[in-house]
Scaffold this motif. Structure first.
Motif, PDB file in Angstrom:
ATOM      1  N   GLN A  80       0.855  -1.183   0.000  1.00  0.00           N
ATOM      2  CA  GLN A  80       0.000   0.000   0.000  1.00  0.00           C
ATOM      3  C   GLN A  80       0.890   1.232   0.000  1.00  0.00           C
ATOM      4  OE1 GLN A  80      -3.291  -0.388  -0.114  1.00  0.00           O
ATOM      5  NE2 GLN A  80      -3.784   1.778  -0.186  1.00  0.00           N
ATOM      6  N   PRO A  81       0.953   1.948  -1.117  1.00  0.00           N
ATOM      7  CA  PRO A  81       1.826   3.131  -1.165  1.00  0.00           C
ATOM      8  C   PRO A  81       1.235   4.309  -0.399  1.00  0.00           C
ATOM      9  CG  PRO A  81       0.695   2.854  -3.249  1.00  0.00           C
ATOM     10  CD  PRO A  81       0.331   1.668  -2.426  1.00  0.00           C
ATOM     11  N   THR A  82       2.097   5.035   0.280  1.00  0.00           N
ATOM     12  CA  THR A  82       1.685   6.239   1.001  1.00  0.00           C
ATOM     13  C   THR A  82       1.718   7.429   0.044  1.00  0.00           C
ATOM     14  OG1 THR A  82       2.571   5.377   3.080  1.00  0.00           O
ATOM     15  CG2 THR A  82       2.228   7.757   2.942  1.00  0.00           C
ATOM     16  N   VAL A  83       0.714   8.282   0.136  1.00  0.00           N
ATOM     17  CA  VAL A  83       0.638   9.446  -0.747  1.00  0.00           C
ATOM     18  C   VAL A  83       1.774  10.419  -0.432  1.00  0.00           C
ATOM     19  CG1 VAL A  83      -0.755  11.450  -1.387  1.00  0.00           C
ATOM     20  CG2 VAL A  83      -1.853   9.233  -1.023  1.00  0.00           C
ATOM     21  N   ASN A  84       2.442  10.871  -1.477  1.00  0.00           N
ATOM     22  CA  ASN A  84       3.470  11.897  -1.356  1.00  0.00           C
ATOM     23  C   ASN A  84       3.077  13.020  -2.307  1.00  0.00           C
ATOM     24  OD1 ASN A  84       5.896  13.462  -1.892  1.00  0.00           O
ATOM     25  ND2 ASN A  84       7.069  11.840  -0.903  1.00  0.00           N
ATOM     26  N   LEU A 133       6.007   2.657   1.820  1.00  0.00           N
ATOM     27  CA  LEU A 133       5.076   1.577   1.489  1.00  0.00           C
ATOM     28  C   LEU A 133       4.672   0.843   2.758  1.00  0.00           C
ATOM     29  CD1 LEU A 133       6.848  -0.085  -1.604  1.00  0.00           C
ATOM     30  CD2 LEU A 133       5.226   1.830  -1.590  1.00  0.00           C
ATOM     31  N   SER A 134       3.420   0.422   2.804  1.00  0.00           N
ATOM     32  CA  SER A 134       2.951  -0.431   3.895  1.00  0.00           C
ATOM     33  C   SER A 134       2.816  -1.846   3.349  1.00  0.00           C
ATOM     34  CB  SER A 134       1.596   0.064   4.416  1.00  0.00           C
ATOM     35  OG  SER A 134       1.081  -0.847   5.384  1.00  0.00           O
ATOM     36  N   VAL A 135       3.452  -2.798   4.021  1.00  0.00           N
ATOM     37  CA  VAL A 135       3.430  -4.186   3.552  1.00  0.00           C
ATOM     38  C   VAL A 135       3.232  -5.123   4.735  1.00  0.00           C
ATOM     39  CG1 VAL A 135       5.013  -3.647   1.660  1.00  0.00           C
ATOM     40  CG2 VAL A 135       5.920  -4.567   3.802  1.00  0.00           C
ATOM     41  N   LYS A 136       2.782  -6.331   4.438  1.00  0.00           N
ATOM     42  CA  LYS A 136       2.743  -7.368   5.455  1.00  0.00           C
ATOM     43  C   LYS A 136       3.911  -8.302   5.189  1.00  0.00           C
ATOM     44  CE  LYS A 136       0.031 -10.892   7.757  1.00  0.00           C
ATOM     45  NZ  LYS A 136      -1.247 -11.656   7.844  1.00  0.00           N
ATOM     46  N   LEU A 137       4.813  -8.373   6.159  1.00  0.00           N
ATOM     47  CA  LEU A 137       5.996  -9.208   5.994  1.00  0.00           C
ATOM     48  C   LEU A 137       5.624 -10.680   6.077  1.00  0.00           C
ATOM     49  CD1 LEU A 137       8.494  -7.187   8.220  1.00  0.00           C
ATOM     50  CD2 LEU A 137       8.239  -7.113   5.737  1.00  0.00           C
TER      51      LEU A 137
END
Length: 269
Positions: A80-84, A133-137
């Motif tokens: 999930q990309p974070t808005v920049n 980025l938000s990820v699940k490892l």
């Protein structure tokens, strides 16, 4: 005024040169360390959600960065990309050669393979930016995940995709791929996060109640002490008034006409 000897001057000059050389080497080391596109995770626990920050430190040989393409390792199915505000962002989805079964029993046929950030204006090579980025490892403690990253610039590009071979020093690579190593999950990682706020709130409530009880006890003690003081003052006042009244009565009785006077005890004539 005392003059420095030639030997003292040479020692001072030598020490200054050494200090300057050390500072230069340290600066070079910092510059080299910050020159690569790297990733900084906020956590690395297996089977947990993590925020991965990719630092974009400079352009390509002085040319501004226009696009950054981050390739996800096969162990990750999505990000999930974070808005920049300085970039537009899109996901690149790929069709899997065959369905993939997940740990929870679900089956997927597609996965996010890349995240592409495109600069709204070229990033000045003298400035840096961060893409998150938000990820699940994955549940794979000890596994090193690599994120090959292609940095496109106004002129030229840099492909940060080199991966060290067995026994090779990663620091010897010219354009290493950003990477992280998954660590073992904490024993209380499941459920503890949701329990901690409640426990903290309960502890805070208990602490506040205890503080209220203490303040109330002190208030009651002060009130009792005040009432006791008033009572003692009243008793003292009453005693004082009673003593004065008794003395007045005695004085009045002795001053009345006809009151008996003491007589001489001499025998009569």
């Amino acid at each position: 005024m005392k003059k420095s000897s030639p030997k003292s001057f040479r020692r001072t000059l030598s020490a200054t040169a050494v200090a300057g050389g050390t500072a230069a080497l340290m600066l070079a080391g910092v510059t080299a360390a910050s020159a690569h596109v790297g990733v900084t995770p906020d956590k690395t626990d297996a089977n947990s959600y993590a925020l991965l920050t990719f630092g974009i430190p400079h352009g390509c040989d002085g040319s501004g960065t226009t696009k950054v393409t981050i390739t996800l390792p096969e162990e990750l199915n999505d990000a999930q990309p974070t808005v920049n505000p300085n970039w537009t962002v899109q996901k690149v989805v790929e069709q899997l050669p065959e369905p993939k079964k997940l740990a929870d029993g679900a089956t997927i046929t597609k996965r996010t393979s890349q995240i592409v950030y495109t600069a709204k204006a070229p990033l000045d090579p003298e400035l840096r930016d961060a893409l998150v980025l938000s990820v699940k490892l994955p549940d794979a403690a000890g596994k090193t995940l690599h994120f090959p990253t292609l940095q496109n610039c106004e002129q030229g590009q840099t492909d940060w995709s080199e991966i060290a071979k067995d026994g090779q020093d990663p620091h010897s690579l010219e354009a290493p791929a950003p990477s992280l190593t998954v660590t073992a999950a904490a024993a209380d990682s499941h459920g503890s996060a949701s329990e901690t706020p409640a426990a903290a709130a309960h502890a805070s409530s208990v602490s506040d109640e205890g503080a209220d009880d203490g303040s109330q006890a002190r208030s009651w003690a002060g009130l009792v002490a005040g009432l006791g003081g008033l009572a003692l003052g009243g008793v003292a006042l009453m005693r004082s008034r009673n003593g004065k009244s008794a003395a007045a009565r005695v004085a009045a009785a002795t001053s009345e006409p006809g009151a008996s006077e003491p007589t001489d005890s001499k025998p009569g004539k």
